[in-house]
Design an enzyme around this catalytic site. Structure first.
Site, PDB file in Angstrom:
ATOM      1  N   CYS A 153       0.811  -1.174   0.053  1.00 22.07           N
ATOM      2  CA  CYS A 153       0.004   0.010  -0.016  1.00 22.07           C
ATOM      3  C   CYS A 153       0.762   1.299   0.024  1.00 22.07           C
ATOM      4  O   CYS A 153       0.658   2.124  -0.803  1.00 22.07           O
ATOM      5  CB  CYS A 153      -1.047   0.018   1.227  1.00 22.07           C
ATOM      6  SG  CYS A 153      -2.190  -1.355   1.042  1.00 22.07           S
ATOM      7  N   HIS A 154       1.736   1.285   0.967  1.00 28.83           N
ATOM      8  CA  HIS A 154       2.690   2.595   0.884  1.00 28.83           C
ATOM      9  C   HIS A 154       4.003   2.179   1.120  1.00 28.83           C
ATOM     10  O   HIS A 154       4.827   3.144   1.566  1.00 28.83           O
ATOM     11  CB  HIS A 154       2.209   3.378   2.195  1.00 28.83           C
ATOM     12  CG  HIS A 154       0.606   3.847   1.997  1.00 28.83           C
ATOM     13  ND1 HIS A 154      -0.370   2.972   2.518  1.00 28.83           N
ATOM     14  CD2 HIS A 154       0.014   4.747   1.250  1.00 28.83           C
ATOM     15  CE1 HIS A 154      -1.322   3.616   2.180  1.00 28.83           C
ATOM     16  NE2 HIS A 154      -1.272   4.623   1.479  1.00 28.83           N
TER      17      HIS A 154
END
Length: 197
Positions: A153-154
């Protein structure tokens, strides 16, 4: 006109007591269903209850997933090579000994292995940044981009003990839930009663 009737104080006292008792019993009877409705349901109690995992068939280097309190709990059977790789990158980790008070984990996870038995790592598989589920990369860390856990995701990265690297969005290590061994190959997740710190 004056009444000749005498006040029967004994009868008056009896009526007062009887009325009070009836009122109290009625209030308790009326409140009981409400109070009982505040008790958690059997289903709710079951969702929070400890769960048992049999790790006897878990291959070295593999992971199994158990659900506990609606969250994925990962159990990873680490190989000697995986364990040997843990000390390579301590200087790159935010909290190598899991001493951050904001990190939710039992005291027996405050070491490099983060486990009661170093061979079996038990983690809640949710990134501490925004709750994504990191990808498991089982190869021993040749570099920080290979072994461990990567949150797509990040970009948060964790080593094979779930310890977070510096410079990524995740603020703390992956949480270790309370757990204990209840046999040579059975782990009870959600209860660490009797486990030495």
């Amino acid at each position: 006109m004056v009444s000749d009737d005498k006040v029967d104080s004994g009868r008056r006292h009896f009526l007062t007591v009887a009325t009070t008792v009836t009122g109290v019993v009625g209030a308790v009877a009326a409140a009981a269903p409400f109070i009982l409705s505040l008790k958690p349901s059997a289903r709710t109690q079951a969702l929070g209850a400890p769960v048992e995992a049999d790790v006897s068939k878990l291959e070295p280097g593999a992971r199994m997933i158990v659900e506990w309190r609606g969250k994925p709990v990962w159990i990873i059977r680490r190989t000697p090579e995986m364990l040997a790789s843990l000390s390579k990158y301590d200087s790159l980790l935010k909290d190598p000994n899991s001493e951050d008070p904001n990190s939710l984990q039992p005291s027996y996870a405050q070491n490099a292995d983060r486990a009661i038995n170093p061979e079996f790592l038990v983690l809640i598989g949710v990134c501490t940044h925004l709750g994504c589920s990191p990808e498991f990369r089982p190869q021993p860390a040749a570099d920080i981009n290979s072994g461990g856990f990567l949150c797509a995701c990040h970009g948060s990265k964790f080593d094979l003990s779930g310890r977070v690297y510096k410079g990524v969005p995740a603020p703390t290590n992956l949480p270790v839930p309370a757990y204990r061994f209840i046999g040579p190959s059975n782990i009870l997740i959600g209860d660490d009663t009797g486990v030495a710190a």
